[in-house]
Write an enzyme that holds these catalytic residues in place. Structure first.
Site, PDB file in Angstrom:
ATOM      1  CE  LYS A  14      -2.392  -1.060   3.738  1.00  0.00           C
ATOM      2  NZ  LYS A  14      -1.974  -2.419   4.159  1.00  0.00           N
ATOM      3  NE  ARG A  89      -4.826  -1.970   9.885  1.00  0.00           N
ATOM      4  CZ  ARG A  89      -3.807  -1.334   9.303  1.00  0.00           C
ATOM      5  NH1 ARG A  89      -3.918  -0.099   8.892  1.00  0.00           N
ATOM      6  NH2 ARG A  89      -2.662  -1.968   9.116  1.00  0.00           N
ATOM      7  NE  ARG A 128       7.236  -3.440   6.665  1.00  0.00           N
ATOM      8  CZ  ARG A 128       5.936  -3.151   6.605  1.00  0.00           C
ATOM      9  NH1 ARG A 128       5.435  -2.606   5.519  1.00  0.00           N
ATOM     10  NH2 ARG A 128       5.127  -3.420   7.592  1.00  0.00           N
ATOM     11  NE  ARG A 134       5.803  -0.893  10.895  1.00  0.00           N
ATOM     12  CZ  ARG A 134       4.759  -0.852  10.072  1.00  0.00           C
ATOM     13  NH1 ARG A 134       4.833  -0.185   8.940  1.00  0.00           N
ATOM     14  NH2 ARG A 134       3.646  -1.470  10.387  1.00  0.00           N
ATOM     15  NE  ARG A 145       1.653  -5.222  11.310  1.00  0.00           N
ATOM     16  CZ  ARG A 145       2.825  -5.170  10.674  1.00  0.00           C
ATOM     17  NH1 ARG A 145       3.912  -5.653  11.242  1.00  0.00           N
ATOM     18  NH2 ARG A 145       2.910  -4.642   9.484  1.00  0.00           N
TER      19      ARG A 145
END
Ligand code: ADP
Length: 191
Positions: A14, A89, A128, A134, A145
């Site tokens: 995204k 969401r 990532r 993160r 998640r």
């Protein structure tokens, strides 16, 4: 105004595709994930309220998220349009967004949903995690998640399908190929 929702599970691409869409259509980018991370970094009261939830991979409660989003829209009175990334969401967020836009005589024009298999998502985020720093990219948090996505967020799809706004796009492949497909959908809406 041109208001787009870019929809997809964590790691669907995204962020990458929004950057390209913003440039092409001159839209204001609203990423609730980025907004929350900025609050956390700046140690605002909101940031302190949500940091633990986010680090664990949970969704932030709707009331907090919706209020933050509305504030962000209000900050951009001259916008040609918005691209919503990571929002809505939940179905409650989708309804709140529709109601809020309606009070301004606006609406969501189209929803672009990036379709990516769970296997590919796990691979991408593991990669990532090495560079993002993160806390919520760590394997156990990522699992949470993805669970939140498949238990809560996925229900947003039928919500937009009912209103005929949903366009699914294969999110696996070359970045530019995916972008071309997204652009042709947006061009169809604008025309
Ligand atoms: P991803 O890279 O997984 O797509 P984001 O950067 O969009 O994630 O969001 C990171 C985290 O911020 C989410 O896991 C969630 O905790 C919180 N968050 C972001 N947007 C929302 C939202 N619309 N509703 C609730 N929580 C959100």
């Amino acid at each position: 105004m041109l208001n787009l929702v870019l929809f997809g599970p964590p790691g669907a691409g995204k962020g990458t595709q929004s950057e390209k869409l913003i440039e092409k259509y001159q839209l204001v980018h609203i990423s609730t994930g980025d907004l929350f991370r900025a609050h956390i970094k700046n140690q605002t009261p909101l940031g302190e309220q949500v940091s633990q939830l986010i680090a664990e991979g949970n969704l932030v409660p709707d009331s907090i998220t919706i209020a933050m989003l509305e504030e962000e829209i209000n900050k951009n009175p001259g916008a040609k349009g918005f691209i919503f990334d990571g929002f809505p969401r939940t179905v409650a967020q989708a309804e709140a967004l529709d109601n809020f836009l309606a009070t301004r005589g606006e609406q969501i024009n189209t929803v672009l949903a990036l379709d990516v298999s769970e296997e590919e998502l796990t691979k991408r985020i593991a990669k990532r995690a090495e560079i993002s720093g993160r806390a919520d990219d760590a394997a156990d948090k990522l699992k949470k998640r993805i669970e939140e996505y498949f238990s809560k967020t996925i229900h947003v799809l039928p919500y937009y399908e009912k209103s005929g706004k949903l366009h699914k796009v294969n999110g696996i492949g070359a970045i530019d190929t995916i972008f071309t497909e997204l652009s042709s959908i947006v061009d169809g809406v604008v025309a």
